[in-house]
Every structure is written in structure tokens, then in C-alpha cells.
Scaffold this motif. Structure first.
Motif, PDB file in Angstrom:
ATOM      1  N   PHE A 138      34.187   4.199   1.416  1.00  0.00           N
ATOM      2  CA  PHE A 138      35.076   4.092   2.570  1.00  0.00           C
ATOM      3  C   PHE A 138      36.038   5.285   2.671  1.00  0.00           C
ATOM      4  N   ARG A 139      35.866   6.240   1.794  1.00  0.00           N
ATOM      5  CA  ARG A 139      36.748   7.403   1.805  1.00  0.00           C
ATOM      6  C   ARG A 139      36.096   8.543   2.587  1.00  0.00           C
ATOM      7  N   ALA A 140      36.916   9.575   2.888  1.00  0.00           N
ATOM      8  CA  ALA A 140      36.402  10.736   3.622  1.00  0.00           C
ATOM      9  C   ALA A 140      35.414  11.503   2.745  1.00  0.00           C
ATOM     10  N   THR A 141      34.487  12.170   3.386  1.00  0.00           N
ATOM     11  CA  THR A 141      33.481  12.920   2.642  1.00  0.00           C
ATOM     12  C   THR A 141      34.112  14.063   1.864  1.00  0.00           C
ATOM     13  N   GLY A 142      33.433  14.420   0.791  1.00  0.00           N
ATOM     14  CA  GLY A 142      33.907  15.519  -0.036  1.00  0.00           C
ATOM     15  C   GLY A 142      33.779  15.189  -1.508  1.00  0.00           C
ATOM     16  N   SER A 143      34.136  16.127  -2.323  1.00  0.00           N
ATOM     17  CA  SER A 143      34.062  15.965  -3.780  1.00  0.00           C
ATOM     18  C   SER A 143      35.438  15.579  -4.316  1.00  0.00           C
ATOM     19  N   ARG A 144      35.433  14.569  -5.210  1.00  0.00           N
ATOM     20  CA  ARG A 144      36.693  14.094  -5.776  1.00  0.00           C
ATOM     21  C   ARG A 144      36.532  13.909  -7.283  1.00  0.00           C
ATOM     22  N   ASP A 145      37.668  14.011  -7.969  1.00  0.00           N
ATOM     23  CA  ASP A 145      37.672  13.843  -9.436  1.00  0.00           C
ATOM     24  C   ASP A 145      37.892  12.376  -9.790  1.00  0.00           C
ATOM     25  N   LEU A 146      36.992  11.862 -10.622  1.00  0.00           N
ATOM     26  CA  LEU A 146      37.175  10.509 -11.155  1.00  0.00           C
ATOM     27  C   LEU A 146      38.132  10.554 -12.340  1.00  0.00           C
ATOM     28  N   THR A 147      37.870  11.446 -13.264  1.00  0.00           N
ATOM     29  CA  THR A 147      38.752  11.762 -14.380  1.00  0.00           C
ATOM     30  C   THR A 147      38.628  13.266 -14.600  1.00  0.00           C
ATOM     31  N   PRO A 148      39.530  13.853 -15.349  1.00  0.00           N
ATOM     32  CA  PRO A 148      39.399  15.293 -15.609  1.00  0.00           C
ATOM     33  C   PRO A 148      38.025  15.616 -16.206  1.00  0.00           C
ATOM     34  N   GLY A 149      37.273  16.462 -15.506  1.00  0.00           N
ATOM     35  CA  GLY A 149      35.951  16.861 -15.970  1.00  0.00           C
ATOM     36  C   GLY A 149      34.832  16.044 -15.389  1.00  0.00           C
ATOM     37  N   ILE A 150      35.124  14.915 -14.715  1.00  0.00           N
ATOM     38  CA  ILE A 150      34.101  14.059 -14.111  1.00  0.00           C
ATOM     39  C   ILE A 150      34.458  13.892 -12.629  1.00  0.00           C
ATOM     40  N   SER A 151      33.530  14.247 -11.739  1.00  0.00           N
ATOM     41  CA  SER A 151      33.769  14.150 -10.307  1.00  0.00           C
ATOM     42  C   SER A 151      32.613  13.413  -9.642  1.00  0.00           C
ATOM     43  N   TYR A 152      32.834  13.013  -8.396  1.00  0.00           N
ATOM     44  CA  TYR A 152      31.787  12.337  -7.619  1.00  0.00           C
ATOM     45  C   TYR A 152      31.890  12.839  -6.180  1.00  0.00           C
ATOM     46  N   ASP A 153      30.758  12.803  -5.461  1.00  0.00           N
ATOM     47  CA  ASP A 153      30.682  13.290  -4.088  1.00  0.00           C
ATOM     48  C   ASP A 153      30.505  12.128  -3.124  1.00  0.00           C
ATOM     49  N   VAL A 154      31.269  12.147  -2.047  1.00  0.00           N
ATOM     50  CA  VAL A 154      31.137  11.162  -0.972  1.00  0.00           C
ATOM     51  C   VAL A 154      30.439  11.854   0.189  1.00  0.00           C
TER      52      VAL A 154
END
Length: 420
Positions: A138-154
Motif C-alpha cells: 500500500f506504499r508508494a513505489t520505490g526502494s526502501r530499507d527494511l533494516t540497515p543493509g536489507i531493502s525491498y522494492d515496491v
């Protein structure tokens, strides 16, 4: 009573929460210490093997040291019983008394903390990242950090649903892992914290000794108090029948009732004294009756209208005290059985007792007439109690019909040399 049970239930609930909080605090402390030590080794730039050794020392050594304290076994036993519902052979589980118990307690505490730490880490990861991944589609598209060093793409497409799906699977896996860890700990707790095979044998021996003592006390109550109550019953019946026609006999019967009741109270006090754990001054119990007291038993029985004959052969005063006590109880129970099960009115009942001591041993015989419908009546514990007493002395019991009589014969292999 209901209020007391409710209070006990509330106290048990409070204990569970207290131990849960203590366990959580210990796990948190281990995690904090491990994190601090890990950060310190990283800052110092130590090699991997050195880091592992230091982490093991700081993570495992404290619970191992704490586990060697004797009281930890008792505390862990209460915690396991309250939280996991485990029942131990030793109830309640006491403090560690031997080094073997201390070693097993230390191993259990380490296992307990490691398992709790594992579940704690997994729970922190799942419940920490879960809300973020559930809201990701439900978030805007783009890459975000889950924790330092781990990210996920919407991406904004249906492929983003993999993140909530991963959370659901992780929650199910966390539930299964927690259940499996709890089941494993519940399975291992009795084997690690509980008594060893040698300790179980010792515990079984203590329980067997306690059971044997309880059976012995039950025999004492049955033989002494039970006989006294039987005498009181027949004496009271005899006094009631002749109260108007023979006041003198009624008075004698009432006196015998008083004597029997006093004797029963003395025997009861003796048995209750054996049940007392304390041996404080003033708690001494009355001595048990022996064959020297047999005449008093016979006279109290005769006061109820029953004819009792007794024949003594041999130097009975040479019998050991323990054998004399058991012989008295055997004859007492034989007399009680005759009174209860002969099927004859009291004033028509004749009981013959013989005590013979010679080089072959001690022989006790009780004979009384029986009616056709009463020879096998009763179903009580009388003969069973006699057999238990005789078995201890390695003797032989014979009981049954002999024409119109019922005969009880007991042979005891007593090594006593009589005078020629």
C-alpha cells in the motif's frame, strides 16, 4: 474451602507470570550481553574464531555458573511444572544435592536460555519486520530499507503480495517453531532435571518403605481398635439383654466396656504416635501388647458372654519381644474373626486357643464352631493381615473348616530351646 482454592489458583497464575517475566529477563540479558560482546569484538577487529570463543564464553558461561547453584533446580522445576505442565517423579523438585544434579541443572538452564533466545530472536524479527512488509503493497513505489543493509522494492503491481505472504508464512513458522521448542523442552525436562535411574531407585525404596509402614499401621488399627470395638459391641448387647434380670452381670459387662474402650484409646494413641514426625519430649507412645497381656484380652471377651479357653505349652517367657507382640495380634485377630463370623449367639460361642512352644517353633491355634452359612462370611482384612504378619516372620498360615469348626493355625519357626 472454595475461597481457598480460588486463592490458590490466583497464586498459581501469578507464579506463572512471575517465572515468565524472569525467563524473559534472563533471555533479554543474554541477548544484550551477546550483542554488546559482539559489537566489542567487531570494534577490536578480532578474527572470526576469537569472536566465536568470546561469544561462547560470555553467552554460555554465565548460565552454566548460575546453574550450579543448588536452588536453581528447585526454581526451574517450579517454572517447568507451571509453564509446561511437566510432572516429575520427585514432587516437589528440590534443590540440587549432588554434583551430578548440579551439572544437569546447569545444562538445562543453558538449554533453556538458548532455546528461549532462539525463539526471542525469531519473534523479534517476525514482529519487527512483519508490520512493515504487511503495509508494503500500500506504499508508494520505490526502494526502501527494511533494516540497515536489507531493502525491498515496491513495484505497485500484484507481485508485491509476496511480502504479506512471507509474513503469514513466517508467523505460522514461528508458531510451529515455538510449539516444537516447548514440546522438546517438556520432553527433556524430566530427563535432565528429574532424578537419574539410581535416584529413582532410591525414591522408589523410600516410597516402598512408606507404603510398608502405612500397611503396618493399618494392621495395628484393624487388629487393636477393630477388636476393641467388636468387644464393646458384644458386651453392650449382653448388658442390655440382662440389665433387668441380672444387674450384677450387666455391671460387669459395662465395666468390661470401659476397659475395652480405654485399651482401644491406648492402642489408638500408640498408632497416632507412630504417625507423628516429631519425637519431642512427652510424645512417647504406649508399649504394644504382648502374650503377657493375653489374659486381659480373654477376660474382656468373656465379659460379653463368650466362652474362651486358653492352653499354654512351653516357656513362652523366652519368646523375643517382637515375636510375642505379633503372636498377640494374631490371636487377637483370630478371636475377633470368631466373634464376627461364627454365626452363633454370644452366649453359645466357645473359642479355644492354644499356644505351643517347642523345639519346632511356635504354634498358635484358634478354634471355634461355625454355622453352615457363616464359615466363609466377612470379606474383611483379618486373614490378610494375619498372613502379612506371618510372612514377615517366615511362618505358615492355615485357615479353614474342620468338620463343624473353623480352625486357624499359625506356625512360626522360632529358634527357642525349651526346658526339659
Amino acid at each position: 474451602m472454595v475461597n481457598a482454592l480460588r486463592s490458590l489458583g490466583r497464586a498459581s497464575t501469578y507464579l506463572r507470570w512471575i517465572y515468565l517475566l524472569i525467563g524473559a529477563a534472563l533471555v533479554l540479558a543474554v541477548l544484550l550481553v551477546g550483542s554488546a560482546v559482539g559489537a566489542l569484538t567487531h570494534e577490536l577487529g578480532l578474527p572470526g574464531p576469537a569472536k566465536a570463543v568470546i561469544l561462547v564464553l560470555f553467552g554460555v558461561a554465565p548460565p552454566l555458573a548460575i546453574g550450579f547453584l543448588p536452588a536453581v533446580r528447585e526454581v526451574e522445576g517450579i517454572a517447568v511444572s507451571s509453564l509446561l505442565g511437566v510432572k516429575f517423579d520427585e514432587r516437589p523438585l528440590g534443590p540440587a544435592k549432588t554434583w551430578a544434579q548440579r551439572r544437569r541443572t546447569a545444562a538445562w538452564l543453558t538449554l533453556h536460555l538458548v532455546a528461549g533466545g532462539l525463539v526471542g530472536i525469531l519473534s523479534t524479527a517476525v514482529f519487527g519486520a512483519g508490520p512493515v512488509l504487511l503495509a508494503a503493497p500500500f506504499r508508494a513505489t520505490g526502494s526502501r530499507d527494511l533494516t540497515p543493509g536489507i531493502s525491498y522494492d515496491v513495484t505497485g503491481s500484484w507481485t508485491d503480495l509476496w511480502m504479506p505472504l512471507v509474513v503469514v508464512v513466517a508467523l505460522a513458522a514461528l508458531f510451529l517453531v515455538s510449539s516444537a521448542v516447548g514440546a522438546l523442552l517438556a520432553h527433556l525436562a524430566p530427563r535432565i532435571l528429574g532424578p537419574t535411574a539410581a535416584e529413582r531407585i532410591e525414591l522408589l525404596e523410600r516410597r516402598t518403605a512408606t507404603l510398608a509402614e502405612r500397611n503396618r499401621l493399618a494392621r495395628e488399627l484393624h487388629d487393636s481398635v477393630g477388636h476393641a470395638l467388636s468387644l464393646v459391641t458384644i458386651q453392650a448387647a449382653a448388658a442390655r439383654r440382662v440389665l433387668a434380670s441380672d444387674p450384677e452381670f450387666a455391671e460387669t459387662a459395662l465395666g468390661a466396656i470401659e476397659t475395652s474402650a480405654r485399651s482401644a484409646l491406648a492402642d489408638l494413641d500408640h498408632v497416632l504416635g507412630l504417625l507423628r514426625d516429631d519425637r519431642r519430649p512427652g510424645s512417647a507412645t504406649a508399649p504394644q501388647a504382648t502374650l503377657d497381656d493375653l489374659d486381659r484380652l480373654v477376660e474382656s471377651t468373656r465379659a460379653g458372654g463368650i466362652t474362651v479357653t486358653i492352653e499354654r505349652i512351653g516357656a513362652l517367657d523366652r519368646l523375643p519381644s517382637a515375636v510375642s507382640r505379633e503372636a498377640y495380634r494374631i490371636l487377637q485377630e483370630g478371636l475377633t474373626n470368631a466373634i464376627r463370623h461364627a454365626g452363633h449367639p454370644d452366649d453359645q460361642l466357645t473359642v479355644a486357643m492354644e499356644i505351643r512352644l517347642d523345639t519346632s517353633g511356635l504354634r498358635l491355634t484358634v478354634t471355634n464352631p461355625v454355622s453352615g452359612d457363616s464359615a466363609n462370611s466377612g470379606g474383611g482384612r483379618g486373614l490378610a493381615g494375619i498372613r502379612e504378619r506371618v510372612a514377615v516372620l517366615q511362618g505358615i498360615v492355615a485357615a479353614g473348616r474342620d468338620d463343624e469348626d473353623w480352625r486357624l493355625t499359625v506356625s512360626l519357626p522360632i529358634a527357642v530351646t525349651t526346658k526339659g
